[in-house]
Design a protein around this motif. Sequence first.
Motif, PDB file in Angstrom:
ATOM      1  N   LEU A 210       0.839  -1.197   0.000  1.00 12.54           N
ATOM      2  CA  LEU A 210       0.000   0.000   0.000  1.00 12.54           C
ATOM      3  C   LEU A 210       0.873   1.245   0.000  1.00 12.54           C
ATOM      4  N   SER A 211       0.447   2.224  -0.769  1.00 11.38           N
ATOM      5  CA  SER A 211       1.197   3.465  -0.893  1.00 11.38           C
ATOM      6  C   SER A 211       0.229   4.630  -0.911  1.00 11.38           C
ATOM      7  N   THR A 212       0.742   5.808  -0.704  1.00 10.08           N
ATOM      8  CA  THR A 212      -0.091   7.007  -0.817  1.00 10.08           C
ATOM      9  C   THR A 212       0.119   7.696  -2.155  1.00 10.08           C
ATOM     10  N   ASN A 213       1.130   7.271  -2.906  1.00  9.33           N
ATOM     11  CA  ASN A 213       1.425   7.966  -4.159  1.00  9.33           C
ATOM     12  C   ASN A 213       1.459   7.038  -5.376  1.00  9.33           C
ATOM     13  N   ALA A 214       0.895   5.823  -5.271  1.00  7.10           N
ATOM     14  CA  ALA A 214       0.791   4.954  -6.443  1.00  7.10           C
ATOM     15  C   ALA A 214      -0.450   5.371  -7.245  1.00  7.10           C
ATOM     16  N   THR A 215      -0.733   4.668  -8.305  1.00  6.54           N
ATOM     17  CA  THR A 215      -1.771   5.090  -9.243  1.00  6.54           C
ATOM     18  C   THR A 215      -3.170   4.561  -8.965  1.00  6.54           C
ATOM     19  N   TYR A 216      -3.280   3.273  -8.585  1.00  5.09           N
ATOM     20  CA  TYR A 216      -4.589   2.617  -8.558  1.00  5.09           C
ATOM     21  C   TYR A 216      -5.116   2.457  -7.132  1.00  5.09           C
ATOM     22  N   PRO A 217      -6.358   2.941  -6.883  1.00  6.06           N
ATOM     23  CA  PRO A 217      -6.900   2.861  -5.526  1.00  6.06           C
ATOM     24  C   PRO A 217      -7.167   1.422  -5.081  1.00  6.06           C
ATOM     25  N   VAL A 218      -6.966   1.199  -3.791  1.00  8.02           N
ATOM     26  CA  VAL A 218      -7.357  -0.033  -3.127  1.00  8.02           C
ATOM     27  C   VAL A 218      -8.591   0.348  -2.318  1.00  8.02           C
ATOM     28  N   ILE A 219      -9.703  -0.343  -2.577  1.00 11.02           N
ATOM     29  CA  ILE A 219     -10.991   0.087  -2.036  1.00 11.02           C
ATOM     30  C   ILE A 219     -11.543  -0.951  -1.068  1.00 11.02           C
ATOM     31  N   ALA A 220     -11.996  -0.469   0.088  1.00 14.79           N
ATOM     32  CA  ALA A 220     -12.612  -1.309   1.119  1.00 14.79           C
ATOM     33  C   ALA A 220     -14.087  -0.957   1.236  1.00 14.79           C
ATOM     34  N   ASN A 221     -14.741  -1.575   2.195  1.00 10.15           N
ATOM     35  CA  ASN A 221     -16.163  -1.372   2.448  1.00 10.15           C
ATOM     36  C   ASN A 221     -16.515   0.026   2.932  1.00 10.15           C
ATOM     37  N   GLY A 222     -15.580   0.712   3.520  1.00  8.67           N
ATOM     38  CA  GLY A 222     -15.859   1.999   4.145  1.00  8.67           C
ATOM     39  C   GLY A 222     -16.387   3.049   3.188  1.00  8.67           C
ATOM     40  N   MET A 223     -17.135   3.975   3.758  1.00 10.89           N
ATOM     41  CA  MET A 223     -17.666   5.055   2.942  1.00 10.89           C
ATOM     42  C   MET A 223     -16.852   6.334   3.109  1.00 10.89           C
ATOM     43  N   LYS A 224     -16.019   6.383   4.164  1.00  8.45           N
ATOM     44  CA  LYS A 224     -15.152   7.547   4.331  1.00  8.45           C
ATOM     45  C   LYS A 224     -14.063   7.490   3.280  1.00  8.45           C
ATOM     46  N   LEU A 225     -13.666   8.643   2.810  1.00  6.38           N
ATOM     47  CA  LEU A 225     -12.622   8.770   1.794  1.00  6.38           C
ATOM     48  C   LEU A 225     -12.934   7.934   0.556  1.00  6.38           C
ATOM     49  N   ASP A 226     -14.216   7.785   0.267  1.00  9.56           N
ATOM     50  CA  ASP A 226     -14.666   7.033  -0.915  1.00  9.56           C
ATOM     51  C   ASP A 226     -14.270   5.559  -0.841  1.00  9.56           C
ATOM     52  N   GLY A 227     -13.978   5.074   0.360  1.00 11.37           N
ATOM     53  CA  GLY A 227     -13.592   3.683   0.553  1.00 11.37           C
ATOM     54  C   GLY A 227     -12.128   3.398   0.273  1.00 11.37           C
ATOM     55  N   ILE A 228     -11.383   4.415  -0.128  1.00 13.78           N
ATOM     56  CA  ILE A 228      -9.977   4.230  -0.513  1.00 13.78           C
ATOM     57  C   ILE A 228      -9.107   4.125   0.742  1.00 13.78           C
ATOM     58  N   VAL A 229      -8.353   3.017   0.824  1.00 19.24           N
ATOM     59  CA  VAL A 229      -7.472   2.793   1.973  1.00 19.24           C
ATOM     60  C   VAL A 229      -6.003   2.946   1.603  1.00 19.24           C
ATOM     61  N   GLY A 230      -5.717   3.174   0.351  1.00 19.72           N
ATOM     62  CA  GLY A 230      -4.354   3.324  -0.134  1.00 19.72           C
ATOM     63  C   GLY A 230      -4.326   3.089  -1.631  1.00 19.72           C
ATOM     64  N   TYR A 231      -3.114   2.944  -2.161  1.00 18.54           N
ATOM     65  CA  TYR A 231      -2.954   2.790  -3.608  1.00 18.54           C
ATOM     66  C   TYR A 231      -1.933   1.705  -3.913  1.00 18.54           C
ATOM     67  N   TYR A 232      -2.128   1.051  -5.041  1.00 16.90           N
ATOM     68  CA  TYR A 232      -1.203   0.042  -5.573  1.00 16.90           C
ATOM     69  C   TYR A 232      -0.647   0.541  -6.909  1.00 16.90           C
ATOM     70  N   THR A 233       0.403  -0.087  -7.346  1.00 20.51           N
ATOM     71  CA  THR A 233       0.930   0.196  -8.688  1.00 20.51           C
ATOM     72  C   THR A 233       0.252  -0.679  -9.735  1.00 20.51           C
ATOM     73  N   THR A 234      -0.523  -1.683  -9.283  1.00 21.58           N
ATOM     74  CA  THR A 234      -1.286  -2.555 -10.186  1.00 21.58           C
ATOM     75  C   THR A 234      -2.741  -2.549  -9.730  1.00 21.58           C
ATOM     76  N   TYR A 235      -3.594  -3.212 -10.491  1.00 26.35           N
ATOM     77  CA  TYR A 235      -5.016  -3.276 -10.137  1.00 26.35           C
ATOM     78  C   TYR A 235      -5.580  -4.636 -10.533  1.00 26.35           C
ATOM     79  N   LYS A 236      -6.765  -4.957  -9.967  1.00 20.86           N
ATOM     80  CA  LYS A 236      -7.429  -6.228 -10.271  1.00 20.86           C
ATOM     81  C   LYS A 236      -8.701  -6.054 -11.085  1.00 20.86           C
ATOM     82  N   ILE A 237      -9.334  -4.898 -10.998  1.00 23.93           N
ATOM     83  CA  ILE A 237     -10.617  -4.676 -11.668  1.00 23.93           C
ATOM     84  C   ILE A 237     -10.483  -3.545 -12.685  1.00 23.93           C
ATOM     85  N   ASN A 238     -10.889  -3.843 -13.910  1.00 20.98           N
ATOM     86  CA  ASN A 238     -10.953  -2.823 -14.957  1.00 20.98           C
ATOM     87  C   ASN A 238     -12.233  -2.026 -14.799  1.00 20.98           C
TER      88      ASN A 238
END
Length: 173
Positions: free
Chosen positions: A30-58
């Motif tokens: 997890l990073s704060t300056n990578a490109t792709y959001p990592v999203i959790a169930n939360g509604m705060k911060l749009d569910g974003i808990v950090g960022y990855y350099t890769t992604y799983k969902i298009n």
Amino acid sequence: FDGFSGDWKEDKLSNLGNISVGGDINKDLLSTNATYPVIANGMKLDGIVGYYTTYKINAPAITISGRGDIGFAKARFENFTPIVRLIVFKPSSGDVHFFENAINQIKFSIESTGVPQLTAPQFGSYKVLCTTFSEQRKIGVFFQKLDQQIAQHEKKLESYQSLKKAMLQRMFV
């Protein structure tokens, strides 16, 4: 909407698109300056808990909360990685804004004791009414614009509330 006719058809979500769920993540990546959001169930911060350099969902896709405040749908327009308990719905054909709003109208029943949970198979068994893609698109755009106006008014309201707070602090110091 004017210019559209024909019956809407009810169908299970599992017949209308691909349903998947998030998985475990590597917190070390997890990073704060990578490109792709990592999203959790939360509604705060749009569910974003950090960022990855890769992604799983298009994108585009819709995320649906599967634990706690279940059934909250959010259209996503950038590629992302979902975390456990987050359901992802990718319509086979259809407008994501339309489906986001349709899913948010479903009254999901809580079938567990303790913390409410919604599984992918349960989610897929729910039905929604659908129309043609062109009408879905028009409906989706309408609600997207309405959501933008609501967000603008909420921002303005926050500004007025801050102004009021500052003025009250000055008056009663």
